[in-house]
Motif scaffolding. Structure first.
Motif, PDB file in Angstrom:
ATOM      1  N   ILE A 148       3.812   9.792  11.334  1.00 31.49           N
ATOM      2  CA  ILE A 148       3.504   8.971  12.520  1.00 31.49           C
ATOM      3  C   ILE A 148       4.202   7.621  12.414  1.00 31.49           C
ATOM      4  CG2 ILE A 148       1.651   7.759  13.733  1.00 31.49           C
ATOM      5  CD1 ILE A 148      -0.193  10.103  13.015  1.00 31.49           C
ATOM      6  N   HIS A 149       4.147   7.020  11.226  1.00 35.34           N
ATOM      7  CA  HIS A 149       4.804   5.721  11.015  1.00 35.34           C
ATOM      8  C   HIS A 149       6.313   5.842  11.227  1.00 35.34           C
ATOM      9  CE1 HIS A 149       6.724   2.544   8.566  1.00 35.34           C
ATOM     10  NE2 HIS A 149       5.712   1.792   8.999  1.00 35.34           N
ATOM     11  N   ALA A 150       6.916   6.920  10.726  1.00 34.22           N
ATOM     12  CA  ALA A 150       8.356   7.118  10.886  1.00 34.22           C
ATOM     13  C   ALA A 150       8.728   7.285  12.354  1.00 34.22           C
ATOM     14  CB  ALA A 150       8.804   8.340  10.084  1.00 34.22           C
ATOM     15  N   CYS A 151       7.949   8.071  13.076  1.00 36.61           N
ATOM     16  CA  CYS A 151       8.227   8.292  14.500  1.00 36.61           C
ATOM     17  C   CYS A 151       8.041   7.004  15.302  1.00 36.61           C
ATOM     18  CB  CYS A 151       7.325   9.394  15.045  1.00 36.61           C
ATOM     19  SG  CYS A 151       7.718  11.049  14.435  1.00 36.61           S
ATOM     20  N   HIS A 152       7.032   6.210  14.944  1.00 40.07           N
ATOM     21  CA  HIS A 152       6.809   4.935  15.632  1.00 40.07           C
ATOM     22  C   HIS A 152       8.010   3.998  15.431  1.00 40.07           C
ATOM     23  CE1 HIS A 152       4.579   1.604  17.382  1.00 40.07           C
ATOM     24  NE2 HIS A 152       4.918   0.864  16.338  1.00 40.07           N
ATOM     25  N   THR A 153       8.538   3.965  14.200  1.00 40.73           N
ATOM     26  CA  THR A 153       9.718   3.141  13.922  1.00 40.73           C
ATOM     27  C   THR A 153      10.922   3.639  14.714  1.00 40.73           C
ATOM     28  OG1 THR A 153       8.884   2.751  11.682  1.00 40.73           O
ATOM     29  CG2 THR A 153      11.190   2.221  12.101  1.00 40.73           C
ATOM     30  N   ASP A 182      18.690  20.325   9.555  1.00 42.13           N
ATOM     31  CA  ASP A 182      18.862  20.046   8.128  1.00 42.13           C
ATOM     32  C   ASP A 182      17.538  20.220   7.403  1.00 42.13           C
ATOM     33  OD1 ASP A 182      20.161  19.384   5.804  1.00 42.13           O
ATOM     34  OD2 ASP A 182      20.930  17.471   6.531  1.00 42.13           O
ATOM     35  N   ILE A 183      17.640  20.412   6.108  1.00 43.65           N
ATOM     36  CA  ILE A 183      16.493  20.356   5.210  1.00 43.65           C
ATOM     37  C   ILE A 183      16.807  19.249   4.212  1.00 43.65           C
ATOM     38  CG2 ILE A 183      15.242  21.547   3.387  1.00 43.65           C
ATOM     39  CD1 ILE A 183      15.509  24.089   4.992  1.00 43.65           C
ATOM     40  N   CYS A 184      16.067  18.170   4.322  1.00 43.01           N
ATOM     41  CA  CYS A 184      16.398  16.940   3.598  1.00 43.01           C
ATOM     42  C   CYS A 184      15.402  16.667   2.475  1.00 43.01           C
ATOM     43  CB  CYS A 184      16.381  15.740   4.555  1.00 43.01           C
ATOM     44  SG  CYS A 184      17.121  16.061   6.154  1.00 43.01           S
ATOM     45  N   GLN A 185      15.917  16.173   1.403  1.00 41.42           N
ATOM     46  CA  GLN A 185      15.065  15.673   0.324  1.00 41.42           C
ATOM     47  C   GLN A 185      14.712  14.224   0.636  1.00 41.42           C
ATOM     48  OE1 GLN A 185      16.542  16.364  -3.658  1.00 41.42           O
ATOM     49  NE2 GLN A 185      15.456  14.576  -4.451  1.00 41.42           N
ATOM     50  N   VAL A 186      13.429  13.948   0.822  1.00 37.53           N
ATOM     51  CA  VAL A 186      12.987  12.597   1.149  1.00 37.53           C
ATOM     52  C   VAL A 186      12.766  11.836  -0.156  1.00 37.53           C
ATOM     53  CG1 VAL A 186      11.261  11.195   2.328  1.00 37.53           C
ATOM     54  CG2 VAL A 186      11.893  13.436   3.243  1.00 37.53           C
ATOM     55  N   PRO A 187      13.400  10.689  -0.316  1.00 37.35           N
ATOM     56  CA  PRO A 187      13.279   9.939  -1.583  1.00 37.35           C
ATOM     57  C   PRO A 187      11.842   9.499  -1.858  1.00 37.35           C
ATOM     58  CG  PRO A 187      15.082   9.086  -0.233  1.00 37.35           C
ATOM     59  CD  PRO A 187      14.297  10.018   0.632  1.00 37.35           C
ATOM     60  N   TYR A 188      11.489   9.477  -3.120  1.00 31.44           N
ATOM     61  CA  TYR A 188      10.197   8.955  -3.551  1.00 31.44           C
ATOM     62  C   TYR A 188      10.123   7.464  -3.204  1.00 31.44           C
ATOM     63  CZ  TYR A 188       6.260   7.900  -6.619  1.00 31.44           C
ATOM     64  OH  TYR A 188       5.043   7.489  -7.107  1.00 31.44           O
ATOM     65  N   PRO A 189       9.013   6.934  -2.745  1.00 32.88           N
ATOM     66  CA  PRO A 189       7.660   7.525  -2.711  1.00 32.88           C
ATOM     67  C   PRO A 189       7.315   8.229  -1.402  1.00 32.88           C
ATOM     68  CG  PRO A 189       7.507   5.183  -2.275  1.00 32.88           C
ATOM     69  CD  PRO A 189       8.955   5.459  -2.484  1.00 32.88           C
ATOM     70  N   CYS A 190       8.316   8.627  -0.611  1.00 27.50           N
ATOM     71  CA  CYS A 190       8.107   9.448   0.587  1.00 27.50           C
ATOM     72  C   CYS A 190       7.235   8.764   1.632  1.00 27.50           C
ATOM     73  CB  CYS A 190       7.511  10.802   0.214  1.00 27.50           C
ATOM     74  SG  CYS A 190       8.342  11.630  -1.146  1.00 27.50           S
ATOM     75  N   THR A 191       7.414   7.488   1.808  1.00 23.64           N
ATOM     76  CA  THR A 191       6.647   6.748   2.806  1.00 23.64           C
ATOM     77  C   THR A 191       7.264   6.938   4.185  1.00 23.64           C
ATOM     78  OG1 THR A 191       7.993   4.770   2.511  1.00 23.64           O
ATOM     79  CG2 THR A 191       6.069   5.012   1.077  1.00 23.64           C
ATOM     80  N   GLY A 192       6.628   6.300   5.184  1.00 22.78           N
ATOM     81  CA  GLY A 192       7.144   6.376   6.537  1.00 22.78           C
ATOM     82  C   GLY A 192       8.554   5.834   6.650  1.00 22.78           C
ATOM     83  N   SER A 193       8.863   4.800   5.883  1.00 21.94           N
ATOM     84  CA  SER A 193      10.205   4.211   5.923  1.00 21.94           C
ATOM     85  C   SER A 193      11.252   5.195   5.416  1.00 21.94           C
ATOM     86  CB  SER A 193      10.245   2.932   5.080  1.00 21.94           C
ATOM     87  OG  SER A 193       9.374   1.956   5.600  1.00 21.94           O
ATOM     88  N   ASN A 222      14.300   6.747   7.681  1.00 24.47           N
ATOM     89  CA  ASN A 222      15.710   6.617   7.296  1.00 24.47           C
ATOM     90  C   ASN A 222      16.384   7.980   7.173  1.00 24.47           C
ATOM     91  OD1 ASN A 222      15.641   3.787   7.174  1.00 24.47           O
ATOM     92  ND2 ASN A 222      14.909   3.800   5.055  1.00 24.47           N
ATOM     93  N   THR A 223      15.670   8.931   6.578  1.00 28.21           N
ATOM     94  CA  THR A 223      16.235  10.276   6.409  1.00 28.21           C
ATOM     95  C   THR A 223      16.428  10.949   7.761  1.00 28.21           C
ATOM     96  OG1 THR A 223      15.077  10.457   4.278  1.00 28.21           O
ATOM     97  CG2 THR A 223      15.921  12.491   5.247  1.00 28.21           C
ATOM     98  N   LEU A 224      15.426  10.827   8.633  1.00 21.17           N
ATOM     99  CA  LEU A 224      15.513  11.436   9.957  1.00 21.17           C
ATOM    100  C   LEU A 224      16.654  10.837  10.767  1.00 21.17           C
ATOM    101  CD1 LEU A 224      14.493  13.165  12.314  1.00 21.17           C
ATOM    102  CD2 LEU A 224      12.773  11.398  12.774  1.00 21.17           C
TER     103      LEU A 224
END
Length: 680
Positions: free
Chosen positions: A283-288, A241-252, A256-258
């Motif tokens: 990195i934060h997203a992968c750690h979560t 997929d090609i996803c639009q990551v919601p603002y403010p595009c943080t690790g969280s 969630n998108t991934l």
């Protein structure tokens, strides 16, 4: 074929070849179904056997007689003929210019099409107008063009393009922009379902990679790509997929998108690793994600940084002192590429000075490939550059003439970066490079930076380069990467970098192998009786009992598969890793299952050539210019079709090969008709 009353396909074999020109190998697109609000629907009429032309006068109903009674005019195209023209000539006109004219309103398909599930639909049209099916042909061909060129549907709303079509044929009707968008959305949904179904068949673990970019609308996108090794030991890759990551595009938000993507494809329990782009948010997203998967006890999961992006950042440190020099050389190269006379001067002078041969246009990209080309030009063809600038000083001016100090700086940095050039070339050639071999390359670069003497003006950059490399090595020095590396038969334990080599790692790898692959993959072979023994109820021959006993005895040594594998010498570095395992999987049946999982782990989050070569410039430009309402559908469909999936609309395949054949046939008929007209 035709649709019957149960909406199923009915084969229809005795088709006339001539009728093919009026057929559309496309689904019937109902404007109501795609939300355009039209109440008009294409009628579907059961096909009767083609009618024979019993009287020549049957042609006359397709012509209008002028009020003066002197001429007849074709109701389809308006071509006029004398009233005295023989009806046979009128019939030839209809056959050449309007094949299938006598079957208006019929709905048919062709048995010669290799895809039996593709509906071939011809819409009913009022006489006196060109058949609508021709417009559908054109619009579906335009859809394919938009996909291949990564262009939004709004491209077709440009008035000059529309007027160009009208110039060729005033009756051409392009779909409205909203209809194109609706069709793209439906094609995306149909093809995504095919991707989901194909992933359900994957028996091994999969790895994912993340890539990020921002469009001109300042929308943050993330592409998620899945890789695995199939049962035939072929590397497989598909864009999820090609996803639009919601603002403010943080690790969280990234996490969630991934996770939604993984959940949609039902592979969250199959993911073994994630390769990210080295950003802190990723990195934060992968750690979560790791904490989440560890909590569910679905198996091991690891996330690793992109080796290619690490190399790119390191190289930027080395180049920062030479950017003014490179800018001058790039200006010179752009002049060479733009002027045939100047480039010929350069070729003649490099031949005279024996400064190598150069292929034009030279790479002027601001990426690694172009930057190294600039340094290489100074290093190998400095005399020719000076001579060309002096000879064409009126055009080039003296501003781009390098002085001695600038040439010296360029040569020093060129020599300093030569190991990087070799490593990057290897990474780009070996596609995809295994994580184990990339670790070996990165270790070599670390040693090079640590041991090579540098001038004072380069020491600061070298320290920053070494710092980035240490950060990368710290992230990849773990048991997970160790197991991935030793399963590369070219590396095993012999080429493992010192920082990654540990006896504890070897024991942990053995424990992981025994725990996850010794019993789970071959449970029936580890018990006293196999599943086949139980199924046979003991009613097997005496010879078969002996054979099975021998096989069970041989399996008692299976725990030593890893030891046996590591005791053998590594394979030559030019060995095809997947081919090696394909050949040796019978020797190591359990270990090969582990290798299939771990060798799919990616060292880079993007294709290295897209990051280091000018190819990446074109990709970035396309992504940047794509509007938000088209990005996901067009880029995903493009990737899926390039990967071998067929373009579908509402589960019906669009046969583009046949569409092109029909277009070529129509063009040939138009040329033939024009020739006949000239003859008259």
């Amino acid at each position: 074929m035709e649709w019957n009353s149960n909406n199923t396909f009915k084969t229809y074999k005795d088709m006339e070849p001539k009728a093919m020109m009026d057929m559309a190998l496309i689904p019937n697109i109902d404007p109501v179904d795609i939300g355009l609000g039209s109440s008009e629907k294409g009628s579907v009429v059961p096909t009767s056997k083609p009618r024979k032309k019993t009287m020549t006068s049957v042609y006359l109903k397709y012509f209008e007689t002028a009020p003066d009674g002197k001429t007849r005019r074709c109701k389809f195209c308006g071509q006029s003929y004398s009233i005295a023209t023989a009806t046979g000539n009128l019939g030839r006109h209809l056959s050449n210019r309007h094949p299938g004219y006598d079957k208006t309103g019929d709905v048919v398909t062709t048995s010669s099409v290799p895809q039996p599930t593709t509906p071939v639909i011809k819409k009913s049209q009022p006489q006196g107008r060109a058949a609508q099916v021709d417009y559908d042909h054109l619009n579906w061909l335009l859809i394919k063009w938009l996909i291949l060129a990564s262009l939004p549907p709004s491209t077709l709303e440009e008035k000059w393009l529309a007027n160009s079509f009208k110039f060729l044929n005033p009756s051409i009707q392009l779909w409205p922009g909203e209809k194109y968008k609706a069709v793209f959305r439906e094609v995306f949904r149909s093809m995504r379902e095919d991707v989901r179904v194909s992933l359900e068949q994957v028996s091994s673990k999969v790895s994912v990679t993340l890539d990020f970019w921002t469009s001109y609308e300042q929308i943050f996108y993330m592409s998620v790509t899945c890789q695995w090794i199939d049962e035939n030991w072929s590397f497989q890759k598909v864009l999820l997929d090609i996803c639009q990551v919601p603002y403010p595009c943080t690790g969280s938000e990234i996490y969630n998108t991934l996770f939604k993507v993984l959940k949609m494809y039902n592979i969250e329990n199959k993911v073994l690793s994630c390769t990210h782009d080295n950003s802190q948010n990723a990195i934060h997203a992968c750690h979560t994600l790791k904490e989440d998967l560890d909590g569910q006890k679905v198996g091991p999961f690891c996330y690793i940084p992109c080796a290619a992006r690490t190399l790119s950042l390191i190289i930027d440190d080395a180049l920062r002192t030479t950017k003014p020099v490179i800018a001058k050389v790039r200006e010179f190269v752009q002049e060479l590429n733009a002027s045939l006379d100047i480039s010929e001067d350069f070729i003649q002078l490099t031949t005279a000075y024996q400064e190598g041969s150069w292929q034009f246009p030279l790479d002027a990209s601001a990426r690694w490939s172009g930057n190294y080309q600039m340094l290489d030009l100074v290093h190998k063809a400095g005399k020719s550059m000076d001579a060309v600038v002096r000879k064409n000083e009126e055009i080039l001016g003296s501003r781009i003439l390098l002085n001695v100090a600038e040439k010296n700086v360029a040569n020093i940095v060129h020599n300093y970066l030569e190991p990087f050039y070799k490593v990057i070339n290897e990474i780009c050639v070996n596609n995809p490079p295994t994580i184990g071999m990339v670790i070996v390359y990165m270790d070599h670069i670390s040693d090079t930076i640590a041991t090579r003497q540098t001038p004072d003006w380069l020491k600061s950059a070298a320290e920053d380069m070494a710092k980035k490399l240490r950060s990368y090595n710290n992230q990849v020095c773990n048991i997970f990467i160790y197991m991935t590396a030793i399963l590369d038969p070219r590396i095993k334990c012999e080429l493992i970098p010192e920082g990654l080599n540990s006896e504890n790692y070897l024991e942990e790898a053995r424990a992981h192998f025994m725990r996850n692959y010794y019993t789970s993959h071959f449970s029936s072979m580890t018990s006293g009786y196999s599943a086949q023994d139980i199924e046979d109820g003991g009613s097997v021959s005496f010879a078969e009992e002996i054979a099975r006993k021998k096989r069970r005895a041989s399996m008692s040594n299976v725990a030593d598969e890893l030891t046996q594998y590591l005791s053998e010498s590594p394979a030559p570095t030019k060995t095809d890793v997947l081919e090696w395992w394909k050949v040796n999987s019978t020797r190591y049946p359990r270990l090969s299952a582990m290798a299939r999982d771990f060798l799919a782990v990616q060292a880079t989050s993007v294709k290295p050539e897209e990051l280091f070569c000018s190819k990446g410039d074109e990709i970035d430009k396309q992504r940047f210019c794509m509007p938000h309402d088209s990005t996901q559908a067009i880029l995903c469909i493009k990737s899926w079709t390039q990967g071998g999936l067929k373009l579908k609309y509402k589960s019906s395949e669009i046969d583009y090969e046949r569409l092109m054949e029909l277009a070529a046939a129509a063009a040939a008929d138009n040329i033939s008709a024009g020739f006949d007209k000239k003859q008259k």
